[in-house]
Design an enzyme around this catalytic site. Structure first.
Site, PDB file in Angstrom:
ATOM      1  N   SER A  45       0.821  -1.222   0.000  1.00  0.00           N
ATOM      2  CA  SER A  45       0.000   0.000   0.000  1.00  0.00           C
ATOM      3  C   SER A  45       0.852   1.267   0.000  1.00  0.00           C
ATOM      4  O   SER A  45       0.335   2.349  -0.303  1.00  0.00           O
ATOM      5  CB  SER A  45      -0.945   0.009   1.201  1.00  0.00           C
ATOM      6  OG  SER A  45      -0.220   0.000   2.405  1.00  0.00           O
ATOM      7  N   HIS A  46       2.134   1.167   0.363  1.00  0.00           N
ATOM      8  CA  HIS A  46       2.984   2.366   0.396  1.00  0.00           C
ATOM      9  C   HIS A  46       4.290   2.185  -0.371  1.00  0.00           C
ATOM     10  O   HIS A  46       5.260   2.895  -0.137  1.00  0.00           O
ATOM     11  CB  HIS A  46       3.205   2.816   1.849  1.00  0.00           C
ATOM     12  CG  HIS A  46       1.940   3.364   2.438  1.00  0.00           C
ATOM     13  ND1 HIS A  46       0.946   2.544   2.945  1.00  0.00           N
ATOM     14  CD2 HIS A  46       1.452   4.626   2.511  1.00  0.00           C
ATOM     15  CE1 HIS A  46      -0.066   3.287   3.344  1.00  0.00           C
ATOM     16  NE2 HIS A  46       0.196   4.552   3.088  1.00  0.00           N
ATOM     17  N   ALA A 121       4.849   4.797   4.639  1.00  0.00           N
ATOM     18  CA  ALA A 121       4.747   4.187   5.959  1.00  0.00           C
ATOM     19  C   ALA A 121       5.605   4.999   6.929  1.00  0.00           C
ATOM     20  O   ALA A 121       6.487   5.758   6.517  1.00  0.00           O
ATOM     21  CB  ALA A 121       5.242   2.746   5.880  1.00  0.00           C
ATOM     22  N   THR A 158      -6.103   9.620   8.180  1.00  0.00           N
ATOM     23  CA  THR A 158      -5.949   8.221   8.581  1.00  0.00           C
ATOM     24  C   THR A 158      -4.792   8.093   9.575  1.00  0.00           C
ATOM     25  O   THR A 158      -4.557   7.018  10.128  1.00  0.00           O
ATOM     26  CB  THR A 158      -5.746   7.313   7.355  1.00  0.00           C
ATOM     27  OG1 THR A 158      -4.835   7.931   6.444  1.00  0.00           O
ATOM     28  CG2 THR A 158      -7.055   7.087   6.628  1.00  0.00           C
ATOM     29  N   ARG A 184      -6.019   3.993   4.193  1.00  0.00           N
ATOM     30  CA  ARG A 184      -6.709   4.284   2.928  1.00  0.00           C
ATOM     31  C   ARG A 184      -6.064   3.515   1.774  1.00  0.00           C
ATOM     32  O   ARG A 184      -6.739   3.050   0.857  1.00  0.00           O
ATOM     33  CB  ARG A 184      -6.661   5.787   2.644  1.00  0.00           C
ATOM     34  CG  ARG A 184      -7.635   6.215   1.539  1.00  0.00           C
ATOM     35  CD  ARG A 184      -7.835   7.701   1.542  1.00  0.00           C
ATOM     36  NE  ARG A 184      -8.932   8.131   0.677  1.00  0.00           N
ATOM     37  CZ  ARG A 184     -10.209   8.120   0.997  1.00  0.00           C
ATOM     38  NH1 ARG A 184     -10.592   7.670   2.178  1.00  0.00           N
ATOM     39  NH2 ARG A 184     -11.134   8.546   0.152  1.00  0.00           N
ATOM     40  N   GLU A 186      -4.914   0.578   1.810  1.00  0.00           N
ATOM     41  CA  GLU A 186      -5.444  -0.793   1.766  1.00  0.00           C
ATOM     42  C   GLU A 186      -6.823  -0.800   1.107  1.00  0.00           C
ATOM     43  O   GLU A 186      -7.172  -1.728   0.373  1.00  0.00           O
ATOM     44  CB  GLU A 186      -5.542  -1.379   3.182  1.00  0.00           C
ATOM     45  CG  GLU A 186      -4.208  -1.520   3.902  1.00  0.00           C
ATOM     46  CD  GLU A 186      -3.276  -2.547   3.254  1.00  0.00           C
ATOM     47  OE1 GLU A 186      -3.756  -3.424   2.512  1.00  0.00           O
ATOM     48  OE2 GLU A 186      -2.053  -2.439   3.475  1.00  0.00           O
ATOM     49  N   LEU A 301       5.437 -10.727  17.436  1.00  0.00           N
ATOM     50  CA  LEU A 301       5.678  -9.301  17.621  1.00  0.00           C
ATOM     51  C   LEU A 301       5.195  -8.554  16.391  1.00  0.00           C
ATOM     52  O   LEU A 301       5.400  -9.023  15.261  1.00  0.00           O
ATOM     53  CB  LEU A 301       7.170  -9.018  17.803  1.00  0.00           C
ATOM     54  CG  LEU A 301       7.817  -9.555  19.071  1.00  0.00           C
ATOM     55  CD1 LEU A 301       9.295  -9.197  19.087  1.00  0.00           C
ATOM     56  CD2 LEU A 301       7.130  -8.975  20.311  1.00  0.00           C
TER      57      LEU A 301
END
Ligand code: NDP
Ligand code: PYC
Length: 335
Positions: A45-46, A121, A158, A184, A186, A301
């Site tokens: 997404s980024h 990100a 967001t 957004r 995604e 994690l």
């Protein structure tokens, strides 16, 4: 149809697409760096998906691809970076050394970036601080997409936040999450690929919950994660990333013309030297704490999925739709 690219091909393609559309070599390298990290960490997404948006903001003159960020030493524990209307990654690169120096000298320091276009990100911004044995927490705001709890009109972006912690045995633990139930990016990927999204992600233009990503993107609104509690987190991110730094609030960006690329907002990073309070044993105490998490059935994690992706993507490359590849190759002036 898809195409697989080696990670150095990703960096080359991204750098050329930005440079070919007016970004200076330094700015193109910094932005391509975070895009390449996203692909390496399997954050589609980024990654390259964002290159057309970065380029459109250059072409329409909204973001300044030749901006030279100005770093100001504003207080013993504060660094201010004026991104001068350019992209956030060069501003972060410019301010990071002073943030580390001040944190080491005093135990804690804060960096604020204003007038910057962030489209990435957040973990690439703070992971280097944890690699330098500091804890860090970062906040970024964006154009508004989320109403306040109980409201109807988008007010909060967001608004991601990320936290990084050094550890004795392994790369830093770093989580990174939107204040929205779903980033957004995604939702845009779901719309592109014809998938539905969870009904908690947003409302359609009539105010009804929907799993149709297009209904959220076209006239609907996004929702914060966790109801009113997530909305309060988004409010905090707006205050820290925009209010504190002098960047635009998400609603101020929404009131400007929307070209669909990155938003001119703000970013705040707080860094802490854990050895000052936690002593030399800090990193091992954290390690034992993390073991308690990972020993419990399927618990892992946050960030472990990304870290695992690095070895795989380095070896096998990253796969993107052919249509996206062709678009970026065209922007880059050739494959
Ligand atoms: P996700 O919901 O995919 O993930 C959020 C965090 O939860 C990650 O650290 C992830 O680690 C962790 N996580 C996921 N599953 C588990 C699990 N089973 N156990 C433990 N931890 C888990 O991210 P978002 O959709 O919220 O955000 C995606 C990206 O979008 C972020 O990088 C964010 O910075 C970016 N973004 C950027 C914006 C901007 O304005 N620039 C705005 C909004 C978002 P892992 O990655 O290892 O799965
Ligand atoms: O994915 O929500 C998002 C986002 C907004 C700005 C950049 N990414």
């Amino acid at each position: 149809m898809t195409k697989t690219l080696r990670i150095e091909e990703v960096r080359d393609l991204a750098t050329r697409a930005l440079a070919n559309n007016g970004a200076s070599d330094e700015n193109a390298a910094a932005v391509a760096g975070v895009v390449t990290s996203a692909e390496l960490n399997a954050c589609a997404s980024h990654g390259l998906f964002r290159i057309p948006g970065y380029v459109s903001s250059l072409v329409n003159g909204r973001a300044d691809g030749n901006a030279v960020p100005v770093v100001e030493d504003v207080a013993p524990g504060m660094v201010a970076v004026d991104a001068k209307g350019g992209f956030a990654p060069p501003a972060m690169r410019a301010g990071r050394a002073m943030l580390i120096e001040k944190t080491r000298a005093q135990g804690i320091a804060v960096l604020g970036i204003r007038d910057s276009y962030h489209f990435a990100a957040v973990w690439p911004d703070i992971e280097p601080l944890a690699e330098a044995d500091l804890m860090a927490i970062g906040f970024v705001n964006s154009k508004s997409y989320i109403p306040p709890w109980g409201g109807r009109t988008p007010l909060y972006g967001t608004d991601p936040m990320a936290f990084a912690c050094p550890r004795a045995d392994g790369p830093p633990m770093c989580w990174d999450q939107a204040s929205a139930a779903l980033a957004r990016g995604e939702i845009m990927l779901a719309a592109r690929d014809g998938h539905s999204v969870p009904e908690t992600a947003g409302l359609d233009s009539d105010g009804n919950p929907t799993g149709d990503p297009n209904a959220i993107l076209e006239g609907g609104v996004q929702l914060a994660f966790g109801g009113y509690k997530g909305a309060s987190i988004a409010m905090m991110v707006e205050i820290l990333a925009a209010g504190l730094t002098g960047g635009n609030f998400g609603y101020e960006v929404a009131e400007q013309n929307d070209f669909g690329g990155p938003s001119p907002c703000g970013e705040c990073v707080i860094a802490i030297d854990p050895s000052r309070l936690g002593g030399d044993g800090f990193a091992w105490r954290i390690e034992r704490f993390f073991n308690r998490i990972t020993e419990d059935h399927d618990a892992r994690l946050p960030g472990d999925r990304r870290i695992a992706a690095r070895t795989r993507v380095e070896k096998e490359g990253t796969t993107i739709p052919v249509a996206l590849y062709e678009k970026i190759a065209e922007l880059a002036g050739g494959a």
